[in-house]
Design an enzyme around this catalytic site. Sequence first.
Site, PDB file in Angstrom:
ATOM      1  N   ASP A 136      42.523  40.957  31.950  1.00 15.16           N
ATOM      2  CA  ASP A 136      41.897  42.140  31.130  1.00 15.16           C
ATOM      3  C   ASP A 136      42.089  42.649  29.866  1.00 15.16           C
ATOM      4  OD1 ASP A 136      39.671  43.112  30.477  1.00 15.16           O
ATOM      5  OD2 ASP A 136      39.581  45.646  31.640  1.00 15.16           O
ATOM      6  N   ASN A 186      41.282  41.349  25.904  1.00 18.72           N
ATOM      7  CA  ASN A 186      41.525  40.714  25.570  1.00 18.72           C
ATOM      8  C   ASN A 186      40.978  40.604  24.494  1.00 18.72           C
ATOM      9  OD1 ASN A 186      42.340  38.347  27.896  1.00 18.72           O
ATOM     10  ND2 ASN A 186      40.889  37.435  27.734  1.00 18.72           N
ATOM     11  N   GLY A 187      40.030  41.204  24.845  1.00 22.68           N
ATOM     12  CA  GLY A 187      38.764  41.552  23.505  1.00 22.68           C
ATOM     13  C   GLY A 187      39.867  42.852  22.532  1.00 22.68           C
ATOM     14  N   HIS A 224      40.480  35.745  23.551  1.00 27.13           N
ATOM     15  CA  HIS A 224      40.084  34.474  25.251  1.00 27.13           C
ATOM     16  C   HIS A 224      41.312  33.809  24.847  1.00 27.13           C
ATOM     17  CE1 HIS A 224      37.242  37.421  25.978  1.00 27.13           C
ATOM     18  NE2 HIS A 224      36.094  37.243  25.437  1.00 27.13           N
ATOM     19  N   TRP A 238      27.540  39.127  31.672  1.00 24.68           N
ATOM     20  CA  TRP A 238      26.749  39.264  30.733  1.00 24.68           C
ATOM     21  C   TRP A 238      26.106  39.764  29.896  1.00 24.68           C
ATOM     22  CZ3 TRP A 238      25.668  34.132  30.443  1.00 24.68           C
ATOM     23  CH2 TRP A 238      25.749  33.177  32.302  1.00 24.68           C
ATOM     24  N   LEU A 247      49.445  25.468  44.984  1.00 23.52           N
ATOM     25  CA  LEU A 247      48.782  26.130  44.804  1.00 23.52           C
ATOM     26  C   LEU A 247      47.241  25.974  44.360  1.00 23.52           C
ATOM     27  CD1 LEU A 247      49.233  29.451  43.486  1.00 23.52           C
ATOM     28  CD2 LEU A 247      48.939  28.036  41.032  1.00 23.52           C
TER      29      LEU A 247
HETATM   30  C1  IPE Z   1      37.152  42.492  34.589  1.00 27.87           C
HETATM   31  O1  IPE Z   1      37.128  43.354  33.053  1.00 27.87           O
HETATM   32  C2  IPE Z   1      36.007  41.009  34.638  1.00 27.87           C
HETATM   33  C3  IPE Z   1      37.254  39.974  33.802  1.00 27.87           C
HETATM   34  C4  IPE Z   1      38.520  40.182  33.508  1.00 27.87           C
HETATM   35  C5  IPE Z   1      36.714  39.217  33.750  1.00 27.87           C
HETATM   36  P1  IPE Z   1      36.144  43.821  32.074  1.00 27.87           P
HETATM   37  O2  IPE Z   1      36.364  44.329  30.844  1.00 27.87           O
HETATM   38  O3  IPE Z   1      34.633  43.049  31.883  1.00 27.87           O
HETATM   39  O4  IPE Z   1      35.651  45.645  33.264  1.00 27.87           O
HETATM   40  P2  IPE Z   1      34.967  47.314  32.395  1.00 27.87           P
HETATM   41  O5  IPE Z   1      33.758  46.617  31.939  1.00 27.87           O
HETATM   42  O6  IPE Z   1      36.017  47.397  31.658  1.00 27.87           O
HETATM   43  O7  IPE Z   1      35.528  47.130  34.817  1.00 27.87           O
HETATM   44  C1  IPE Z   2      39.297  40.182  29.509  1.00 27.79           C
HETATM   45  O1  IPE Z   2      39.115  41.043  28.653  1.00 27.79           O
HETATM   46  C2  IPE Z   2      38.176  39.031  29.740  1.00 27.79           C
HETATM   47  C3  IPE Z   2      37.249  39.301  30.299  1.00 27.79           C
HETATM   48  C4  IPE Z   2      36.132  39.848  30.622  1.00 27.79           C
HETATM   49  C5  IPE Z   2      36.377  37.488  30.240  1.00 27.79           C
HETATM   50  P1  IPE Z   2      38.033  41.736  27.680  1.00 27.79           P
HETATM   51  O2  IPE Z   2      37.039  40.754  27.443  1.00 27.79           O
HETATM   52  O3  IPE Z   2      37.475  42.616  28.609  1.00 27.79           O
HETATM   53  O4  IPE Z   2      39.010  42.809  26.828  1.00 27.79           O
HETATM   54  P2  IPE Z   2      38.970  44.380  26.601  1.00 27.79           P
HETATM   55  O5  IPE Z   2      38.608  45.017  28.138  1.00 27.79           O
HETATM   56  O6  IPE Z   2      37.607  44.795  25.920  1.00 27.79           O
HETATM   57  O7  IPE Z   2      39.966  44.488  26.140  1.00 27.79           O
HETATM   58 MG    MG Z   3      38.392  44.362  29.518  1.00 29.36          MG
END
Ligand code: IPE
Ligand code: IPE
Ligand code: MG
Length: 599
Positions: free
Chosen positions: A369, A371-372, A386, A418, A478
């Site tokens: 978690d 990335n964004g 990502h 989604w 693995l």
């Molecule tokens: C969980 O992360 C899903 C993945 C890492 C693919 P999210 O960023 O989607 O989760 P929430 O919405 O913060 O719980």
């Molecule tokens: C996790 O990073 C990757 C996916 C959910 C695909 P996020 O995209 O959720 O990153 P934040 O949580 O918005 O920083």
């Molecule tokens: Mg996230």
Amino acid sequence: MRRTTARSGPKASAVDAAYEECRSLVRRTRPTEHALMDLMPPSVRPACWAMYAAFAHADDLLDFSDETPQERGNQLREWRAALEADLASGTSDDPIRLALTDAVRRWGLDLGDLLGALDAVQQDDGREGVATWQEWRERAHAQNVSWPEQLMRILARCGMPVPVRLRDLPGFTRFVEGLFLTDMLRDLPEDLDGGHVWLPTEVLERFDVTPADLIARRWTPAVRELITHLAGEARAWLDAARRALRSTLPLGPAIVLDTTVDLFGAELDAIVRAGGDALSRPVRVPRHKQWRILGPSRARAAVVWRLTLPPETVAADKPSAVDIPEDTPEWQPVPVADPPLPPRPHRDGVRPPEIAAALLPHHVAIVMDGNGRWATALGLPRDEGHRAGAVALRDVVQGALEIGLQHLTVYAFSTENWKRSPDEVAKLFAIMRAELLDGELLQHDVRLRWVGSPDGLPEDVVEVLRRQEHATRHRTGLTLNVCVNYGGRAELARAGASLARASLAGEIDPGRVSEQLFASHLPHHAMPDVDLMWRTSGELRVSNFLPWHAHYAELYFTDEPWPEVDRRGLWEAIEAYTHRKRRKGASTAPVVQARHDEL
Ligand code: IPE
Ligand code: IPE
Ligand code: MG
């Protein structure tokens, strides 16, 4: 091509066309160098093409035209004189000279230095060969030090704190020698066609090889030993130079350095592998190998330039596809290596902690978690996060292999994801697909499993997931479970539906549904329980991830966003796990017994 300054002199369109011609010359004749130039910030690339094309053209004038050696020398002298006149007038009727003239003016390049390097190329005219390594080195430096220094000058003009006098840095001249020797081995067929042997006589004598042996393409044991020795030397020089130079360069140039050493190293491998063919035809590194080196570097470099340079310097004038094969029609999956390659060492040489196999978790699950937020905090679009996250995962998987982990499950896309914008979702899938097709991970002892539902997924993503699952099904190292379009509750509901169907068919007695029976109806019933669940980026929740399998998992949370993680993070998580006391409901328990108490 992006132009930022209004100029008098030649028309912008003519200058653009001239740069484009330089680019296509470099791309055609020096594809490796061209790919490396694409690691530079977009606005800097045209100057790279112009400088490199000028040297390549000068070199080729001496080597290839049909004229007599004397006429060839004259041609180069005339071209050099015309360049000087063009530089003075600020325009030219020759595309390479026009582009170089523009680059010199635009970036304030050191003209004297560039012309000096061209003069050094000119000195090859009429030269018979090179006697000693010392002489060889002088030739290498005279021809090749100038233009990387000019490149540094350009980066400095962009505001980057780079050392401009590279020749003063420890390791730099070694680096140039390593490149020059690799280039020489790579160009052997062409040089031999022209009757030139530029290797020092002293090394030929040491291996009892004559220039005539090489020109006649005699692949004798002595010639083989000579080529193997030279390839080994070039590799050792490049590696030593990398070690010496790396800490003196900022991150962007360091990525270019690393990638150059890796790519040239791959060329040396290919040359040695080609045996006698290396004397008669140009040796190419297989495209998938090039891409494996260039892909992650491209992503890293793009991020680093964005962070360290002003926006107008990095604004891309082309989409950032990895630009290696000119004629690759579509992404082609890379065949999995057989036998698999050993794990790729960490770039800093760090090694995993020594943990007894019995203490290792059997199954680690990761919510990758952040990335964004990582990208947004740096002023980058979310998809850059990502992309950087994919690079982090590659490293973590290498670390999992190194430490001997059996099962790793990563959350790549949840059924809740989604809800994100269609654009982000589309880019995520494009990145995922490219990662899977590239197959870097699949070159190692990794068995890929896809966990999740095909509902709503793009067909090409489903196809590549299935294909790579199939291709790696026999691997025993693995098991990497990639959760794509995965939702924990959906998984449980599916198990419930399957049980109900079995019950209706009279196959099971509803009064006897045990945990084991329930588990056997889960879509991935063979997946072992999770011992350790790790989530990055400071969020303290499980977000619908593996509710069944992680029922007794040790939870581990860290603050850094996923793109900042590498294999060391996994090792730290595993070390922390070894200190946990897993009681599983009992009142006391010895230190963790990961595997044994599961069995
Ligand atoms: C969980 O992360 C899903 C993945 C890492 C693919 P999210 O960023 O989607 O989760 P929430 O919405 O913060 O719980
Ligand atoms: C996790 O990073 C990757 C996916 C959910 C695909 P996020 O995209 O959720 O990153 P934040 O949580 O918005 O920083
Ligand atoms: Mg996230």
